[in-house]
Design a protein around this motif. Structure first.
Motif, PDB file in Angstrom:
ATOM      1  N   ARG A  36      -6.158   5.933   1.896  1.00 55.01           N
ATOM      2  CA  ARG A  36      -5.481   4.935   2.726  1.00 55.01           C
ATOM      3  C   ARG A  36      -6.563   3.982   3.224  1.00 55.01           C
ATOM      4  N   ARG A  37      -6.278   2.701   3.124  1.00 60.95           N
ATOM      5  CA  ARG A  37      -7.244   1.689   3.541  1.00 60.95           C
ATOM      6  C   ARG A  37      -6.638   0.853   4.664  1.00 60.95           C
ATOM      7  N   GLN A  82       0.808  -1.221   0.000  1.00 62.98           N
ATOM      8  CA  GLN A  82       0.000   0.000   0.000  1.00 62.98           C
ATOM      9  C   GLN A  82       0.843   1.274   0.000  1.00 62.98           C
ATOM     10  N   ARG A 138       0.566   3.878  -3.056  1.00 61.07           N
ATOM     11  CA  ARG A 138       0.158   5.276  -2.866  1.00 61.07           C
ATOM     12  C   ARG A 138       1.227   6.243  -3.368  1.00 61.07           C
ATOM     13  N   PHE A 190      -7.177  -3.187   1.950  1.00 61.88           N
ATOM     14  CA  PHE A 190      -6.333  -2.946   0.795  1.00 61.88           C
ATOM     15  C   PHE A 190      -6.012  -4.260   0.094  1.00 61.88           C
ATOM     16  N   GLU A 191      -5.619  -5.257   0.881  1.00 62.30           N
ATOM     17  CA  GLU A 191      -5.281  -6.560   0.306  1.00 62.30           C
ATOM     18  C   GLU A 191      -6.478  -7.165  -0.424  1.00 62.30           C
TER      19      GLU A 191
END
Length: 84
Positions: free
Chosen positions: A59-60, A42, A46, A65-66
Motif C-alpha cells: 500500500r502506498r 489503488q 491491489r 501510488f499515482e
C-alpha cells in the motif's frame, strides 16, 4: 504483504486498438491484466493483483501510488490491435 522492493514491475504493456484499453504486466511468472480504472485506482489494483498472485502488493500513499503508476504508463510498451 510484499514490500515496495519485492513488488517490482519491470515493464507495463498497453494493449490498444480494441473496444477498450487494457494494461498488463508479468509478476513472478503470472500475467496480470487490468483495465485503466483498475490500474489507476489503488484499491482496485491491489484487489486484482492479490487475486492473481495470492499476495498483497504494498500500500502506498495516494500521491506516491499515482506517481508510480504514471511513471509506469509513461514508460510502457504499446501494442496496437493486440490483446493480452
Amino acid at each position: 504483504m510484499l514490500t515496495e522492493d519485492e513488488f517490482f514491475i519491470p515493464q507495463l504493456v498497453k494493449h490498444a486498438g480494441g473496444k477498450k484499453v487494457l494494461w498488463s504486466f508479468v509478476f513472478s511468472g503470472t500475467q496480470i491484466v487490468l483495465t485503466t480504472h483498475q490500474l489507476m485506482d489503488q484499491s482496485q489494483f491491489r484487489k486484482k493483483v492479490t487475486m492473481k498472485i495470492h499476495r498483497f502488493p504494498p500500500r502506498r500513499a495516494p500521491v506516491n501510488f499515482e506517481s508510480w503508476i504514471r511513471n509506469l504508463m509513461r514508460n510502457c510498451v504499446e501494442q496496437k490491435n493486440a490483446g493480452p
